[in-house]
Design an enzyme around this catalytic site. Structure first.
Site, PDB file in Angstrom:
ATOM      1  N   CYS A  24      38.532  43.017  33.168  1.00  0.00           N
ATOM      2  CA  CYS A  24      39.218  43.644  34.577  1.00  0.00           C
ATOM      3  C   CYS A  24      40.734  43.362  34.557  1.00  0.00           C
ATOM      4  O   CYS A  24      41.171  43.030  33.545  1.00  0.00           O
ATOM      5  CB  CYS A  24      38.301  43.017  36.048  1.00  0.00           C
ATOM      6  SG  CYS A  24      38.574  41.153  35.762  1.00  0.00           S
ATOM      7  N   ASN A  27      40.609  38.902  35.623  1.00  0.00           N
ATOM      8  CA  ASN A  27      39.637  37.968  35.107  1.00  0.00           C
ATOM      9  C   ASN A  27      39.048  36.607  35.910  1.00  0.00           C
ATOM     10  O   ASN A  27      38.939  35.751  35.244  1.00  0.00           O
ATOM     11  CB  ASN A  27      40.187  37.462  33.468  1.00  0.00           C
ATOM     12  CG  ASN A  27      39.189  36.833  32.556  1.00  0.00           C
ATOM     13  OD1 ASN A  27      39.273  36.020  31.799  1.00  0.00           O
ATOM     14  ND2 ASN A  27      37.702  37.424  32.829  1.00  0.00           N
ATOM     15  N   CYS A  29      37.543  37.526  39.022  1.00  0.00           N
ATOM     16  CA  CYS A  29      36.288  38.126  39.985  1.00  0.00           C
ATOM     17  C   CYS A  29      35.252  39.001  38.803  1.00  0.00           C
ATOM     18  O   CYS A  29      34.211  38.570  38.753  1.00  0.00           O
ATOM     19  CB  CYS A  29      36.915  39.164  41.098  1.00  0.00           C
ATOM     20  SG  CYS A  29      37.898  38.103  42.082  1.00  0.00           S
ATOM     21  N   ARG A  30      35.684  40.260  38.637  1.00  0.00           N
ATOM     22  CA  ARG A  30      34.493  41.132  38.341  1.00  0.00           C
ATOM     23  C   ARG A  30      34.116  41.032  36.718  1.00  0.00           C
ATOM     24  O   ARG A  30      33.000  40.878  36.441  1.00  0.00           O
ATOM     25  CB  ARG A  30      35.095  42.660  38.106  1.00  0.00           C
ATOM     26  CG  ARG A  30      35.154  43.267  39.731  1.00  0.00           C
ATOM     27  CD  ARG A  30      36.146  44.317  39.623  1.00  0.00           C
ATOM     28  NE  ARG A  30      37.502  44.202  39.470  1.00  0.00           N
ATOM     29  CZ  ARG A  30      38.411  45.118  39.311  1.00  0.00           C
ATOM     30  NH1 ARG A  30      38.040  46.363  39.304  1.00  0.00           N
ATOM     31  NH2 ARG A  30      39.768  44.670  38.925  1.00  0.00           N
ATOM     32  N   SER A  31      34.949  40.739  35.952  1.00  0.00           N
ATOM     33  CA  SER A  31      34.569  40.605  34.393  1.00  0.00           C
ATOM     34  C   SER A  31      34.146  39.203  34.241  1.00  0.00           C
ATOM     35  O   SER A  31      33.091  39.146  33.421  1.00  0.00           O
ATOM     36  CB  SER A  31      35.848  40.787  33.463  1.00  0.00           C
ATOM     37  OG  SER A  31      36.853  39.894  33.695  1.00  0.00           O
ATOM     38  N   ASP A 144      37.611  46.479  42.904  1.00  0.00           N
ATOM     39  CA  ASP A 144      38.189  45.123  43.077  1.00  0.00           C
ATOM     40  C   ASP A 144      37.983  44.551  44.325  1.00  0.00           C
ATOM     41  O   ASP A 144      38.321  44.910  45.395  1.00  0.00           O
ATOM     42  CB  ASP A 144      39.676  45.358  42.908  1.00  0.00           C
ATOM     43  CG  ASP A 144      40.680  43.998  42.745  1.00  0.00           C
ATOM     44  OD1 ASP A 144      40.002  43.004  42.868  1.00  0.00           O
ATOM     45  OD2 ASP A 144      41.659  44.101  42.695  1.00  0.00           O
TER      46      ASP A 144
HETATM   47  P1  4NP Z   1      39.422  41.160  39.401  1.00  0.00           P
HETATM   48  O1  4NP Z   1      40.329  40.797  40.705  1.00  0.00           O
HETATM   49  O2  4NP Z   1      40.278  41.969  38.437  1.00  0.00           O
HETATM   50  O3  4NP Z   1      38.138  41.455  39.417  1.00  0.00           O
HETATM   51  O4  4NP Z   1      39.302  39.688  38.594  1.00  0.00           O
HETATM   52  C1  4NP Z   1      41.494  40.399  40.789  1.00  0.00           C
HETATM   53  C2  4NP Z   1      41.896  39.095  40.955  1.00  0.00           C
HETATM   54  C3  4NP Z   1      43.319  38.804  40.932  1.00  0.00           C
HETATM   55  C4  4NP Z   1      44.099  39.947  41.442  1.00  0.00           C
HETATM   56  C5  4NP Z   1      43.675  40.951  41.413  1.00  0.00           C
HETATM   57  C6  4NP Z   1      42.333  41.587  41.025  1.00  0.00           C
HETATM   58  N1  4NP Z   1      45.503  39.356  41.523  1.00  0.00           N
HETATM   59  O5  4NP Z   1      46.446  40.293  41.750  1.00  0.00           O
HETATM   60  O6  4NP Z   1      46.043  38.513  41.411  1.00  0.00           O
END
Ligand code: 4NP
Length: 178
Positions: A24, A27, A29-31, A144
């Site tokens: 994702c 790294n 939340c989702r992945s 997201d």
């Molecule tokens: P992820 O979510 O891609 O599912 O881990 C996010 C976590 C942090 C950020 C964006 C998306 N960020 O911009 O810090």
């Protein structure tokens, strides 16, 4: 499901261990949640020896961090302990993993840019390819949750539990019905 994905899954049906990388943006939340969900499914089937499961982000903002606290809380409510440490995806991952699964279109285009060869690019698959009918009716990517409330995290876990079970069944039975 795309024909190219069916061909990749057919190859993986014959291969052990199966090496899966979820990707994702952050790294956190989702992945890492997808990694935890698939590991739980594999453990429930006493199949851990035959699977290598990891996750990474296209961005580098959170390298070294544990998953987002909110995701850890929601995951724990489903019996999942998320202890992955954030890392950025790298070119070598295309050698190390058999299938590289992106959560949304932005992740997928970033992965395609990073793929060193056409064969490496063939390993990139969208998580939504594993969605069952119910998930697919509402989503064609994993949204997201970072700027969302609790419902966003619950939704992501629902989508991931559906997709990971289908992924596991597709590879172990090689009987793809979607
Ligand atoms: P992820 O979510 O891609 O599912 O881990 C996010 C976590 C942090 C950020 C964006 C998306 N960020 O911009 O810090």
């Amino acid at each position: 499901m795309n024909q190219s994905t069916i061909e990749l899954l057919t190859l993986l049906h014959e291969k052990r261990p199966v090496k899966v990388l979820f990707v994702c943006l952050g790294n956190i939340c989702r992945s890492p949640a997808a990694e935890g969900v698939l590991k739980q499914i594999v453990e429930e089937h006493n199949d851990s020896a035959d699977w290598v499961i990891d996750s990474a982000g296209t961005g580098n903002y959170h390298v070294g961090d544990l998953p987002d606290h909110r995701m850890r809380v929601h995951a724990r409510q489903r019996g999942l302990i998320l202890d992955h440490r954030c890392r950025q995806v790298k070119e070598l991952d295309f050698d190390r993993y058999d299938i590289i699964i992106g959560m949304d279109n932005s992740n997928l285009s970033n992965l395609r840019r990073l793929a060193p060869t056409p064969d490496a690019e063939k390993k990139i698959v969208a998580m939504s390819e594993f969605f069952g009918t119910d998930s697919r009716r509402h989503y064609d990517y994993v949204p997201d949750p970072y700027y969302e409330g609790s419902e966003g995290f619950e939704l992501v876990l629902d989508l991931l539990q559906d997709a990971c079970l289908n992924l596991y069944n597709d590879i172990t039975t090689n009987n793809i019905t979607r």
